[in-house]
Design a protein around this motif. Structure first.
Motif, PDB file in Angstrom:
ATOM      1  N   ARG A  33      -3.539  -3.402   0.709  1.00  9.15           N
ATOM      2  CA  ARG A  33      -3.153  -3.199  -0.685  1.00  9.15           C
ATOM      3  C   ARG A  33      -2.564  -1.805  -0.902  1.00  9.15           C
ATOM      4  O   ARG A  33      -2.901  -0.867  -0.160  1.00  9.15           O
ATOM      5  N   PRO A  34      -1.741  -1.649  -1.965  1.00  8.50           N
ATOM      6  CA  PRO A  34      -1.214  -0.308  -2.263  1.00  8.50           C
ATOM      7  C   PRO A  34      -2.353   0.658  -2.600  1.00  8.50           C
ATOM      8  O   PRO A  34      -3.385   0.239  -3.135  1.00  8.50           O
ATOM      9  N   GLU A  35      -2.154   1.926  -2.292  1.00 11.61           N
ATOM     10  CA  GLU A  35      -3.213   2.911  -2.511  1.00 11.61           C
ATOM     11  C   GLU A  35      -3.646   2.974  -3.981  1.00 11.61           C
ATOM     12  O   GLU A  35      -4.832   3.126  -4.274  1.00 11.61           O
ATOM     13  N   SER A  36      -2.692   2.794  -4.920  1.00 15.78           N
ATOM     14  CA  SER A  36      -3.024   2.867  -6.352  1.00 15.78           C
ATOM     15  C   SER A  36      -4.036   1.780  -6.728  1.00 15.78           C
ATOM     16  O   SER A  36      -4.956   2.012  -7.515  1.00 15.78           O
ATOM     17  N   GLU A  37      -3.852   0.605  -6.144  1.00  8.48           N
ATOM     18  CA  GLU A  37      -4.750  -0.513  -6.450  1.00  8.48           C
ATOM     19  C   GLU A  37      -6.158  -0.247  -5.895  1.00  8.48           C
ATOM     20  O   GLU A  37      -7.160  -0.501  -6.558  1.00  8.48           O
ATOM     21  N   VAL A  38      -6.220   0.290  -4.704  1.00 15.05           N
ATOM     22  CA  VAL A  38      -7.513   0.601  -4.087  1.00 15.05           C
ATOM     23  C   VAL A  38      -8.215   1.709  -4.878  1.00 15.05           C
ATOM     24  O   VAL A  38      -9.421   1.652  -5.103  1.00 15.05           O
ATOM     25  N   LYS A  39      -7.432   2.668  -5.332  1.00 18.82           N
ATOM     26  CA  LYS A  39      -8.011   3.767  -6.116  1.00 18.82           C
ATOM     27  C   LYS A  39      -8.606   3.229  -7.420  1.00 18.82           C
ATOM     28  O   LYS A  39      -9.689   3.612  -7.841  1.00 18.82           O
ATOM     29  N   HIS A  40      -7.864   2.312  -8.064  1.00 15.86           N
ATOM     30  CA  HIS A  40      -8.340   1.725  -9.313  1.00 15.86           C
ATOM     31  C   HIS A  40      -9.685   1.011  -9.089  1.00 15.86           C
ATOM     32  O   HIS A  40     -10.617   1.159  -9.877  1.00 15.86           O
ATOM     33  N   LEU A  41      -9.763   0.262  -8.004  1.00 19.00           N
ATOM     34  CA  LEU A  41     -11.006  -0.453  -7.674  1.00 19.00           C
ATOM     35  C   LEU A  41     -12.160   0.539  -7.463  1.00 19.00           C
ATOM     36  O   LEU A  41     -13.233   0.397  -8.054  1.00 19.00           O
ATOM     37  N   ALA A  42     -11.893   1.548  -6.646  1.00 11.65           N
ATOM     38  CA  ALA A  42     -12.939   2.535  -6.336  1.00 11.65           C
ATOM     39  C   ALA A  42     -13.374   3.277  -7.602  1.00 11.65           C
ATOM     40  O   ALA A  42     -14.569   3.455  -7.850  1.00 11.65           O
TER      41      ALA A  42
END
Ligand SMILES: [Zn+2]
Length: 197
Positions: A33-42
């Motif tokens: 997944r794109p880093e922005s999406e992973v950051k949002h999840l975290a």
């Protein structure tokens, strides 16, 4: 294997119902997944963990000191339904028929596993019942052995109190995913209460 990836797999496999295989699938999905999406999840996970606490009255999850159910003027304050965990409360709320309050024990008595009355929200329940406005306590626990033990313990503890003590005719469908709960069964369980005392 990459050490950091292995670390993620171990962390994910600690989640309920996630075995090592599923943890791997999730970890690889996260990598794709794109880093922005992973950051949002975290960020969301951390923010929820920080913001959400236990209601000071019923021990439901809440962003305020007192949860929405306990602070609602529309709820019937004469009835308290005792459940094992917040999920059970969500299930009953989803069925939409119960208008009383709740008390979340935070587990079931299980002496063999070291879960004694002191580890559950039992003293806080007893304290709530000293208020005259409570007329009925519903034991809304499941049908397992530990649930039966806990129900009997509560019944013996509360029998000196003035209020009526009831339990569901049927136990809550333990461990079911919310979307699979049969609302009719739940509503019936709530309507057909059996007097304990
Ligand atoms: Zn509450």
């Amino acid at each position: 294997m990459l050490e950091s990836l292995e670390e993620l797999v171990i962390a994910l496999s600690k989640l309920p119902a996630i075995g090592r295989k599923s943890a791997w699938r999730l970890a690889l999905h996260i990598m794709e997944r794109p880093e922005s999406e992973v950051k949002h999840l975290a960020d969301t996970v951390l923010s929820v963990r920080r913001k959400v606490r236990r209601c000071a009255i019923c021990f439901n999850y809440s962003e305020q000191e007192i949860c929405a159910v306990c602070s609602s003027q529309a709820r019937d304050r004469s009835v308290i339904c005792v459940v094992e965990k917040p999920t059970d409360m969500f299930i009953i709320e989803k069925a939409g028929r119960y208008r009383g309050l709740y008390h979340i024990l935070g587990g079931l008595l299980s002496p063999l596993n070291g879960v004694t009355a002191e580890k559950l929200q039992i003293a806080s329940l007893k304290k709530r019942l000293t208020k005259d406005e409570v007329k009925e306590v519903i034991i809304g626990l499941g049908g397992s052995g530990d649930a039966e033990t806990t129900g009997l313990y509560l019944a013996s503890l509360l029998k000196s109190e003035k209020m009526k003590l009831t339990r569901f005719a049927r136990g809550l469908p333990a461990g079911l995913e919310l979307e699979y709960v049969d609302q009719l069964t739940l509503t019936q369980a709530l309507n057909e209460r059996i007097d304990i005392l």
